[in-house]
Structures are given as structure tokens and as C-alpha cells.
Design an enzyme around this catalytic site. Structure first.
Site: not given
Ligand code: CO
Length: 217
Positions: A47, A43, A102, A45, A99
């Protein structure tokens, strides 16, 4: 006051110096080429950075990231990454890593009109629809989201297996496709145990036939 992005350039200077300190050949070696063993589908993302959470170095993982780690067979960007990773770099493992928590998955679970991103999230809604009975039965929304994250990873692993690129590799060598989920709350990766590594792992309708003599065509 300096703009915040200047910190990144300064950090880079320190990082490069530190690498050279440890190994004077670090960058000259790195510039010679890459031989990563893994393709990472994760992803976007911020993090969930592939190298940091797996404690690996530059050169070890070929990375593709998008919203909610999707494998969409009409996505020219991803399919090009996949072809290069499998046919040129000859990675041995493809890892789909979702994750928990999400944002893409949570948005897909809702009914807000988000504009263009609707078209991307639609692929996750299809996963929801496929497992609607199981997901609707989970009353806790966070647990329902967590389960959809897992099911979404499972579906993307199978979407990879459905590609002619992966199947063509299977006809001549070993290639494993793994499904993992990363926990933002504890920093741990969970292997979903849904690895696929042969054509028999796939429903017959999705199987292509590859004849040995045509493999180079
Ligand atoms: Co995500």
C-alpha cells in the site's frame, strides 16, 4: 478462467500504449539512462508504492524497499543500493519513508516467534528498547505503534548518516537525508523534520574522517 496474474500483463500493454500516445519518445528516452534525484527507502507494504504516493514518473526515484524500511549496515543488498545511488547516480536526497500501521513494526512490538523474520524485526526491537520509557508510557497500543513507526524512521535516518558512504559524500557535496511517515488512512506524507545533512548532526563516535586528497581512493 484466466489466471489473475494475466491482468498485470494486460494492464502493462495498456499502460505502455497510453505512454506512447502522450509521448512517442517516452520509452526511447527512458532507455537512454536514469538521473533520479531521490533515493527512497520504504516499506515493502503493497500500500506504500513510492511513485504513486509522490505522483512521480519512472526515472525520478531510485527505490529500495524492505520490511519496515530498515537501514541495516550488514545488509549487502541495501548497502549496494546506497553506494550506487550516492556515488554513481549522485542523488541529492535520501528519503526514509515509514508508514503508520506497519505490520513489521507491529510484529516487532509483539512477542510471537515468527521464525527467520525475527532476525530482521530484532532491529526494530532495538529501537523500542532505546525509547522504552517513552513508548511504555503510551497506553493506547495504536498510538504506541504510531510513535514507534516515527522513532524507527528517525533511527534509520541516523543509521544512514552513520555509513561511510553518506559521510564520504558529505565531505565533498550536499546530500540530505529525510525522515517521513505515510498515513495509510489519509494518503498523506508527514515530514518528521529530522533531516540530517552534515557530519555534525551525528554523535562524534560515529564520525569517519575523510581527507580531501584521499576521497578518490
Ligand atoms: Co510496513
Amino acid at each position: 478462467m484466466k489466471a489473475s496474474y494475466n491482468r498485470l500483463i494486460e494492464n502493462n500493454k495498456e499502460w505502455a500504449a497510453k505512454k506512447l500516445d502522450l509521448d512517442p519518445d517516452y520509452f526511447s528516452d527512458s532507455a537512454k539512462g536514469q538521473q533520479p534525484e531521490f533515493l527512497w527507502v520504504g516499506c515493502s507494504d503493497s500500500r506504500v508504492p513510492a511513485n504513486e504516493i509522490t505522483n512521480t514518473e519512472p526515472g525520478e526515484i531510485f527505490v529500495h524497499r524492505n520490511i519496515a524500511n530498515m537501514v541495516v549496515h550488514t545488509d549487502l543488498n541495501f548497502m549496494s543500493v546506497l553506494q550506487y545511488a550516492v556515488e554513481v547516480l549522485k542523488v541529492k536526497h535520501i528519503i526514509v519513508c515509514g508508514h503508520y500501521g506497519c505490520g513489521g513494526v507491529n510484529a516487532a512490538m509483539g512477542s510471537l516467534n515468527n521464525g527467520l523474520v525475527n532476525k530482521w524485526l530484532r532491529n526494530i526491537k532495538e529501537v523500542y528498547a532505546k525509547y522504552e520509557a517513552e513508548l511504555d508510557a503510551i497506553t493506547d497500543m495504536q498510538m504506541r505503534s504510531n510513535r514507534l513507526v516515527e522513532l524507527n524512521v528517525f533511527e534509520q535516518v541516523h543509521n544512514l548518516a552513520k555509513t561511510s558512504i553518506v559521510q564520504k559524500a558529505w565531505a565533498s557535496r550536499s546530500l540530505q537525508v529525510h525522515g517521513w511517515v505515510y498515513g495509510l488512512a489519509d494518503g498523506r506524507i508527514k515530514d518528521l523534520g529530522c533531516m540530517v545533512d552534515e557530519i555534525e548532526d551525528l554523535e562524534p563516535i560515529f564520525r569517519f574522517e575523510f581527507h580531501k586528497e584521499k576521497l578518490d581512493a
